[in-house]
Motif scaffolding. Structure first.
Motif, PDB file in Angstrom:
ATOM      1  N   HIS A 246      43.866  38.870  42.359  1.00  0.00           N
ATOM      2  CA  HIS A 246      44.308  37.595  41.779  1.00  0.00           C
ATOM      3  C   HIS A 246      45.841  37.469  41.863  1.00  0.00           C
ATOM      4  O   HIS A 246      46.371  36.482  42.384  1.00  0.00           O
ATOM      5  CB  HIS A 246      43.832  37.533  40.322  1.00  0.00           C
ATOM      6  CG  HIS A 246      44.180  36.265  39.614  1.00  0.00           C
ATOM      7  ND1 HIS A 246      43.247  35.292  39.336  1.00  0.00           N
ATOM      8  CD2 HIS A 246      45.349  35.792  39.127  1.00  0.00           C
ATOM      9  CE1 HIS A 246      43.828  34.293  38.705  1.00  0.00           C
ATOM     10  NE2 HIS A 246      45.115  34.572  38.571  1.00  0.00           N
ATOM     11  N   HIS A 250      48.690  35.035  44.130  1.00  0.00           N
ATOM     12  CA  HIS A 250      49.867  34.299  43.624  1.00  0.00           C
ATOM     13  C   HIS A 250      51.120  34.657  44.429  1.00  0.00           C
ATOM     14  O   HIS A 250      51.933  33.788  44.756  1.00  0.00           O
ATOM     15  CB  HIS A 250      50.118  34.619  42.152  1.00  0.00           C
ATOM     16  CG  HIS A 250      49.180  33.915  41.211  1.00  0.00           C
ATOM     17  ND1 HIS A 250      48.833  32.590  41.346  1.00  0.00           N
ATOM     18  CD2 HIS A 250      48.529  34.358  40.098  1.00  0.00           C
ATOM     19  CE1 HIS A 250      48.001  32.250  40.365  1.00  0.00           C
ATOM     20  NE2 HIS A 250      47.796  33.309  39.601  1.00  0.00           N
ATOM     21  N   GLU A 267      46.076  28.643  40.528  1.00  0.00           N
ATOM     22  CA  GLU A 267      45.149  29.514  39.793  1.00  0.00           C
ATOM     23  C   GLU A 267      43.759  29.491  40.432  1.00  0.00           C
ATOM     24  O   GLU A 267      43.049  30.489  40.413  1.00  0.00           O
ATOM     25  CB  GLU A 267      45.046  29.083  38.325  1.00  0.00           C
ATOM     26  CG  GLU A 267      46.310  29.324  37.513  1.00  0.00           C
ATOM     27  CD  GLU A 267      46.751  30.785  37.506  1.00  0.00           C
ATOM     28  OE1 GLU A 267      45.925  31.683  37.799  1.00  0.00           O
ATOM     29  OE2 GLU A 267      47.940  31.029  37.231  1.00  0.00           O
TER      30      GLU A 267
HETATM   31 ZN   LIG Z   1      46.782  33.503  37.774  1.00  0.00          ZN
END
Ligand SMILES: [Zn+2]
Length: 364
Positions: A246, A250, A267
């Motif tokens: 995750h 980003h 996100e």
């Molecule tokens: Zn995040």
């Protein structure tokens, strides 16, 4: 996370815009330009504000407030180096311009230069000894530096992982392996890889809260450095895999678009590209019986409660998954690059995804 700097900026813009409007200027044309610039800044039109400040500075180059405003517009546009230069110029012209020093420190920190941020805030606190917020920020940055000086590093080809003691050495090695897998899997899917090694720091839960000031539900944070609390990660390999892929996404998104990416897309991609499927997200949305409009998920989730955040992540992840399936990784990468250069979201979306955003959202 966008906490501190965004809040400081909003407060400072309000104060300075008010001041600029009542102040009488010598040159009425510059005064008019400046007023227009502050108005644009107040309404969040960073590009228009930057243009207006540039024009005003050309007419009145020694005006510290104009350089401060130009720095603020640059901060909003995430042109961080320009912002830093403008704040420094403003302070050279007027060392007592308090807001410029606050924002200079914040931008130095955001640029990954906490040593300079600390020096800036030391001057600030010496000038304003009763400013509790500045003092608390300075203390937090000092604690971070102290902690990082104590830390050791495991260095891979695409990541450096910092950790505190020998107890975490094995975990750091595992983190490197997991990150490397994420690097190849996600890089291949999107057809792009980060050029520079990504710094990663493993924290205890307390250190993580203290340094990132993330909401209690956050399992990781990315602000130029991947920051991960180690709670439970030792026992749960899938959790480590999930959180690191995750946060890696980003980091990858940031290299493509340092700014301009709506939160649902940022996100959503990070969540959709975690290892594992998205059946939890479908279940979540089915349970709340509500359609969550993506337009309501543009500006950060940190204000949400844990339950609201889960629904926001679920809706974002499913939208990002659908976008990946329908348009493909390359189209999304092009969209991100356009957003990073400051292109307007709706037109970039139409151009790169070959349909309007409204249409995409409607067929959800
Ligand atoms: Zn995040």
């Amino acid at each position: 996370m966008k906490g501190n700097l965004a809040r400081t900026l909003v407060a400072a813009i309000a104060i300075l815009a008010g001041g600029a409007i009542v102040r009488a200027q010598i040159d009425p044309r510059t005064a008019l330009l400046e007023r227009g610039a502050w108005t644009a800044l107040t309404s969040g039109q960073a590009r228009a504000a930057a243009d207006a400040f540039r024009e005003a500075i050309a007419a009145d180059p020694k005006n510290a407030r104009l350089h401060l405003g130009a720095g603020m517009a640059a901060t909003l546009e995430r042109r961080d180096a320009d912002a830093r230069d403008e704040f420094e110029r403003a302070l050279a012209l007027d060392p007592k311009l308090f807001e410029a020093r606050v924002l200079l420190g914040q931008i130095q920190y955001r640029m990954g230069d906490p040593q300079s941020a600390i020096r800036t805030y030391e001057i600030l606190v010496a000038e304003k000894p009763d400013d509790a917020v500045a003092q608390a920020t300075l203390d937090r940055w000092r604690r971070e530096i102290e902690l990082h000086e104590r830390m050791q590093q495991a260095v891979g080809s695409h990541f450096t992982v910092s950790f505190e003691g020998p107890a975490e050495a094995a975990l750091a090695d595992e983190a490197l392996r997991v990150l490397d897998r994420a690097y190849w899997r996600i890089g291949q899917l999107l057809g792009t890889y980060p050029t520079d090694p990504v710094p990663v720091v493993l924290y205890t839960t307390e250190q993580f809260r203290d340094i990132t000031r993330s909401p209690s539900w956050a399992a990781g944070a990315y602000d130029g450095t991947i920051r991960v609390p180690m709670r439970g990660a030792l026992e749960k390999h899938e959790e480590l895999e999930r959180v690191l892929s995750h946060e890696f996404t980003h980091a990858l998104i940031r290299t493509l678009a340092p700014r301009g990416v709506p939160t649902w897309l940022n996100e959503g991609l990070a969540t959709a590209l975690e290892a594992g499927d998205l059946s939890w997200a479908e279940d979540d949305l089915a349970r709340v019986h509500a359609k969550v409009p993506l337009r309501a998920l543009q500006n950060g989730f940190s204000r949400f409660t844990g339950g609201q955040a889960e629904v926001a992540y679920a809706a974002s992840a499913l939208a990002a998954r659908r976008l990946l399936d329908e348009a493909g990784g390359a189209a999304i990468v092009n969209l991100l690059r356009d957003l990073g250069t400051g292109e307007d979201f709706e037109s970039a979306f139409l151009h790169r995804i070959q349909r309007s955003f409204a249409d995409f959202e409607q067929r959800d």
